[in-house]
Design an enzyme around this catalytic site. Structure first.
Site, short mmCIF file in Angstrom:
data_model
loop_
_atom_site.label_atom_id
_atom_site.label_comp_id
_atom_site.label_asym_id
_atom_site.label_seq_id
_atom_site.Cartn_x
_atom_site.Cartn_y
_atom_site.Cartn_z
N GLU A 54 0.82 -1.21 0.00
CA GLU A 54 0.00 0.00 0.00
C GLU A 54 0.85 1.26 0.00
O GLU A 54 0.56 2.22 -0.72
CB GLU A 54 -0.97 0.00 1.19
CG GLU A 54 -2.06 -1.05 1.05
CD GLU A 54 -2.99 -1.12 2.25
OE1 GLU A 54 -2.86 -0.28 3.18
OE2 GLU A 54 -3.86 -2.01 2.26
N HIS A 87 -9.81 1.21 0.76
CA HIS A 87 -10.23 0.40 1.91
C HIS A 87 -11.74 0.13 1.92
O HIS A 87 -12.24 -0.50 2.85
CB HIS A 87 -9.78 1.07 3.21
CG HIS A 87 -8.31 0.94 3.44
ND1 HIS A 87 -7.41 1.79 2.85
CD2 HIS A 87 -7.59 0.05 4.16
CE1 HIS A 87 -6.19 1.43 3.21
NE2 HIS A 87 -6.27 0.38 4.01
#
Length: 191
Positions: A54, A87
């Site tokens: 990420e 997310h």
């Protein structure tokens, strides 16, 4: 980042039966414990793979593309929006398992979007100030380990005053130390 978590770390220390430093030392030196963690795919995902991938994508790849178009300050605030939206896959997981109502899932998703975006601003700031990916990756791994601070549990804690003092001290020190600890001159490579 650890300074910001001074309150939760203090709570862990207060609640640790043998002392936080004993627990940390035992966790670092216990080979069986490390062997278990490395074999635990969820632990690997949360503490190694997710922070590395990420931060690589949302800091090392997106920010260098945004900076020439928007400038560094705008890039610090734009790139975390992608990180927050990424997310949203948790919504699908929660709907699939039917654990909560749709309203509760959406409230949770909005909250998670907010705090992941704020965290993304911080790690984008670190990345731009230092020019390195190590800081954001370590912060991400640490935050995944600690989770969102359970401030509600502090209000019920027998040592509430002490823990709240360290929460406040942590926030204050975080803002005081933010610029000095990310001073770009510390991170210049001199070969």
């Amino acid at each position: 980042m650890m300074v910001l978590f001074l309150g939760p770390l203090t709570q862990l220390a207060v609640e640790s039966p043998r002392g936080l430093f004993h627990d940390v030392k035992a966790g670092l030196t216990d080979c069986q414990s490390w062997s278990k963690r490395v074999k635990d795919l969820k632990w690997l995902r949360n503490h190694v793979v997710a922070p590395l991938t990420e931060e690589f994508v949302f800091r090392a790849c997106i920010i260098p593309m945004l900076v020439p178009c928007t400038g560094p300050t705008s890039a610090i605030f734009i790139s975390p929006l992608f990180f927050g939206v990424a997310h949203f896959h948790h919504i699908i997981e929660q709907l699939r398992f039917g654990q909560d109502t749709v309203f509760d899932i959406l409230i949770c998703a909005a909250f998670q979007f907010t705090y992941t975006s704020v965290f993304g601003v911080y790690t984008a700031f670190i990345f731009i100030r230092t020019g390195h990916l190590v800081g954001p990756v370590l912060c991400h791994s640490f935050c995944n380990r600690m989770g969102f601070p359970a401030i509600g549990s502090v209000l019920e804690h027998p040592q509430k005053s002490l823990i709240l003092l360290f929460y406040q001290l942590g926030v204050l020190l975080f803002f005081i130390l933010l610029f000095p600890f990310t001073d770009p001159t510390f991170y210049v490579q001199s070969w």
